[in-house]
Design a protein around this motif. Sequence first.
Motif, PDB file in Angstrom:
ATOM      1  N   GLY A  57     103.484  34.893  33.091  1.00  0.00           N
ATOM      2  CA  GLY A  57     103.266  33.452  32.987  1.00  0.00           C
ATOM      3  C   GLY A  57     103.686  32.720  34.253  1.00  0.00           C
ATOM      4  N   ARG A  58     104.807  33.132  34.832  1.00  0.00           N
ATOM      5  CA  ARG A  58     105.258  32.509  36.081  1.00  0.00           C
ATOM      6  C   ARG A  58     104.272  32.766  37.216  1.00  0.00           C
ATOM      7  NH1 ARG A  58     111.750  33.397  36.944  1.00  0.00           N
ATOM      8  NH2 ARG A  58     112.448  32.295  35.076  1.00  0.00           N
ATOM      9  N   MET A  59     103.594  33.914  37.152  1.00  0.00           N
ATOM     10  CA  MET A  59     102.652  34.272  38.213  1.00  0.00           C
ATOM     11  C   MET A  59     101.233  33.807  37.936  1.00  0.00           C
ATOM     12  SD  MET A  59     103.659  38.136  39.249  1.00  0.00           S
ATOM     13  CE  MET A  59     102.268  38.213  40.382  1.00  0.00           C
ATOM     14  N   GLY A  60     100.946  33.514  36.666  1.00  0.00           N
ATOM     15  CA  GLY A  60      99.583  33.143  36.296  1.00  0.00           C
ATOM     16  C   GLY A  60      98.649  34.347  36.246  1.00  0.00           C
ATOM     17  N   VAL A  61      99.175  35.485  35.786  1.00  0.00           N
ATOM     18  CA  VAL A  61      98.374  36.718  35.665  1.00  0.00           C
ATOM     19  C   VAL A  61      98.538  37.262  34.243  1.00  0.00           C
ATOM     20  CG1 VAL A  61      98.616  37.299  38.117  1.00  0.00           C
ATOM     21  CG2 VAL A  61     100.254  38.220  36.463  1.00  0.00           C
ATOM     22  N   PRO A  62      97.657  38.173  33.825  1.00  0.00           N
ATOM     23  CA  PRO A  62      97.823  38.781  32.504  1.00  0.00           C
ATOM     24  C   PRO A  62      99.075  39.673  32.446  1.00  0.00           C
ATOM     25  CG  PRO A  62      95.615  39.204  33.388  1.00  0.00           C
ATOM     26  CD  PRO A  62      96.429  38.606  34.480  1.00  0.00           C
ATOM     27  N   ARG A  63      99.680  39.766  31.276  1.00  0.00           N
ATOM     28  CA  ARG A  63     100.853  40.610  31.086  1.00  0.00           C
ATOM     29  C   ARG A  63     100.557  42.053  31.445  1.00  0.00           C
ATOM     30  NH1 ARG A  63     102.429  44.633  28.551  1.00  0.00           N
ATOM     31  NH2 ARG A  63     100.570  44.647  27.290  1.00  0.00           N
ATOM     32  N   THR A  64      99.338  42.503  31.171  1.00  0.00           N
ATOM     33  CA  THR A  64      98.974  43.888  31.447  1.00  0.00           C
ATOM     34  C   THR A  64      99.058  44.203  32.944  1.00  0.00           C
ATOM     35  OG1 THR A  64      96.640  43.253  31.458  1.00  0.00           O
ATOM     36  CG2 THR A  64      97.527  44.161  29.412  1.00  0.00           C
ATOM     37  N   TYR A  65      98.866  43.198  33.797  1.00  0.00           N
ATOM     38  CA  TYR A  65      98.972  43.416  35.235  1.00  0.00           C
ATOM     39  C   TYR A  65     100.420  43.769  35.605  1.00  0.00           C
ATOM     40  CZ  TYR A  65      98.652  42.602  40.272  1.00  0.00           C
ATOM     41  OH  TYR A  65      98.701  42.738  41.632  1.00  0.00           O
ATOM     42  N   ILE A  66     101.377  43.066  35.004  1.00  0.00           N
ATOM     43  CA  ILE A  66     102.799  43.361  35.247  1.00  0.00           C
ATOM     44  C   ILE A  66     103.116  44.767  34.759  1.00  0.00           C
ATOM     45  CG2 ILE A  66     105.182  42.675  34.751  1.00  0.00           C
ATOM     46  CD1 ILE A  66     103.579  40.666  36.508  1.00  0.00           C
ATOM     47  N   SER A  67     102.606  45.121  33.595  1.00  0.00           N
ATOM     48  CA  SER A  67     102.822  46.455  33.053  1.00  0.00           C
ATOM     49  C   SER A  67     102.280  47.528  33.995  1.00  0.00           C
ATOM     50  CB  SER A  67     102.160  46.576  31.676  1.00  0.00           C
ATOM     51  OG  SER A  67     102.289  47.889  31.184  1.00  0.00           O
ATOM     52  N   LYS A  68     101.080  47.308  34.525  1.00  0.00           N
ATOM     53  CA  LYS A  68     100.477  48.279  35.442  1.00  0.00           C
ATOM     54  C   LYS A  68     101.295  48.412  36.723  1.00  0.00           C
ATOM     55  CE  LYS A  68      95.737  47.857  33.795  1.00  0.00           C
ATOM     56  NZ  LYS A  68      94.390  47.360  34.088  1.00  0.00           N
ATOM     57  N   ILE A  69     101.815  47.307  37.227  1.00  0.00           N
ATOM     58  CA  ILE A  69     102.656  47.365  38.432  1.00  0.00           C
ATOM     59  C   ILE A  69     103.912  48.173  38.138  1.00  0.00           C
ATOM     60  CG2 ILE A  69     104.126  46.013  39.985  1.00  0.00           C
ATOM     61  CD1 ILE A  69     101.998  43.775  39.786  1.00  0.00           C
ATOM     62  N   GLU A  70     104.580  47.867  37.027  1.00  0.00           N
ATOM     63  CA  GLU A  70     105.830  48.540  36.685  1.00  0.00           C
ATOM     64  C   GLU A  70     105.639  50.027  36.397  1.00  0.00           C
ATOM     65  OE1 GLU A  70     107.969  46.491  33.624  1.00  0.00           O
ATOM     66  OE2 GLU A  70     108.321  44.731  34.883  1.00  0.00           O
ATOM     67  N   ASN A  71     104.473  50.392  35.941  1.00  0.00           N
ATOM     68  CA  ASN A  71     104.202  51.802  35.652  1.00  0.00           C
ATOM     69  C   ASN A  71     103.551  52.526  36.830  1.00  0.00           C
ATOM     70  OD1 ASN A  71     105.191  52.022  32.939  1.00  0.00           O
ATOM     71  ND2 ASN A  71     103.513  50.670  32.358  1.00  0.00           N
ATOM     72  N   GLY A  72     103.420  51.850  37.958  1.00  0.00           N
ATOM     73  CA  GLY A  72     102.862  52.462  39.148  1.00  0.00           C
ATOM     74  C   GLY A  72     101.362  52.685  39.085  1.00  0.00           C
ATOM     75  N   LYS A  73     100.678  52.018  38.156  1.00  0.00           N
ATOM     76  CA  LYS A  73      99.231  52.184  38.022  1.00  0.00           C
ATOM     77  C   LYS A  73      98.460  51.147  38.831  1.00  0.00           C
ATOM     78  CE  LYS A  73      99.605  54.457  33.624  1.00  0.00           C
ATOM     79  NZ  LYS A  73      99.438  54.418  32.209  1.00  0.00           N
ATOM     80  N   ALA A  74      99.168  50.138  39.340  1.00  0.00           N
ATOM     81  CA  ALA A  74      98.542  49.127  40.190  1.00  0.00           C
ATOM     82  C   ALA A  74      99.515  48.795  41.310  1.00  0.00           C
ATOM     83  CB  ALA A  74      98.219  47.864  39.388  1.00  0.00           C
ATOM     84  N   MET A  75      99.004  48.696  42.494  1.00  0.00           N
ATOM     85  CA  MET A  75      99.818  48.299  43.648  1.00  0.00           C
ATOM     86  C   MET A  75      99.437  46.873  43.997  1.00  0.00           C
ATOM     87  SD  MET A  75     102.146  49.198  45.595  1.00  0.00           S
ATOM     88  CE  MET A  75     102.894  48.821  47.134  1.00  0.00           C
ATOM     89  N   PRO A  76     100.405  45.947  43.923  1.00  0.00           N
ATOM     90  CA  PRO A  76     100.074  44.545  44.186  1.00  0.00           C
ATOM     91  C   PRO A  76      99.669  44.304  45.635  1.00  0.00           C
ATOM     92  CG  PRO A  76     102.437  44.824  43.806  1.00  0.00           C
ATOM     93  CD  PRO A  76     101.800  46.145  43.583  1.00  0.00           C
ATOM     94  N   THR A  77      98.794  43.353  45.821  1.00  0.00           N
ATOM     95  CA  THR A  77      98.382  42.927  47.157  1.00  0.00           C
ATOM     96  C   THR A  77      99.536  42.136  47.780  1.00  0.00           C
ATOM     97  OG1 THR A  77      97.512  40.827  46.345  1.00  0.00           O
ATOM     98  CG2 THR A  77      95.973  42.715  46.403  1.00  0.00           C
ATOM     99  N   ILE A  78      99.410  41.831  49.058  1.00  0.00           N
ATOM    100  CA  ILE A  78     100.433  41.020  49.727  1.00  0.00           C
ATOM    101  C   ILE A  78     100.583  39.675  49.023  1.00  0.00           C
ATOM    102  CG2 ILE A  78     101.024  39.797  51.870  1.00  0.00           C
ATOM    103  CD1 ILE A  78     101.488  42.769  52.072  1.00  0.00           C
ATOM    104  N   GLY A  79      99.458  39.068  48.643  1.00  0.00           N
ATOM    105  CA  GLY A  79      99.510  37.791  47.928  1.00  0.00           C
ATOM    106  C   GLY A  79     100.249  37.914  46.604  1.00  0.00           C
ATOM    107  N   SER A  80      99.978  39.002  45.873  1.00  0.00           N
ATOM    108  CA  SER A  80     100.666  39.220  44.603  1.00  0.00           C
ATOM    109  C   SER A  80     102.151  39.486  44.817  1.00  0.00           C
ATOM    110  CB  SER A  80     100.043  40.380  43.834  1.00  0.00           C
ATOM    111  OG  SER A  80      98.768  40.026  43.365  1.00  0.00           O
TER     112      SER A  80
END
Length: 133
Positions: free
Chosen positions: A41-64
């Motif tokens: 919510g603070r980032m304005g992204v779906p919760r699943t995106y945070i989950s993917k980052i924390e599980n190493g399934k998504a690497m955030p961009t510099i902007g993220s």
Amino acid sequence: MPVTLAVVPTALPREDSGLQVASAVRDLRLVRNLSQRQLAGRMGVPRTYISKIENGKAMPTIGSLERLARALQVDISDLLRDAKSRHQGETAVLTADPFLAEIAQFVGQLDPVQRSIFLNQVRELAAGRRRMA
């Protein structure tokens, strides 16, 4: 017949940079008592995106990474450092506070039951302050 040995260089163990970011996000989120949903919510992204980052399934961009750092109230470098150096930095900040440094001397002298009672009292005080603020 002579025996020949092959020398195989061994790689130094290192934490994959994606995993460093994943563990940093998770650690910092938990330290700040935020759920994945609250951080999202603070980032304005779906919760699943945070989950993917924390599980190493998504690497955030510099902007993220910038938005994550802002949402977690840290410098972007804190998201890229390994856990050991993050914890050393946090410890240095905490022990720089004269009040906390004084308490730390005494907490080390408590037995496990006393330490548990003390920490519960501190948690209650901190929770009380948050409700009043």
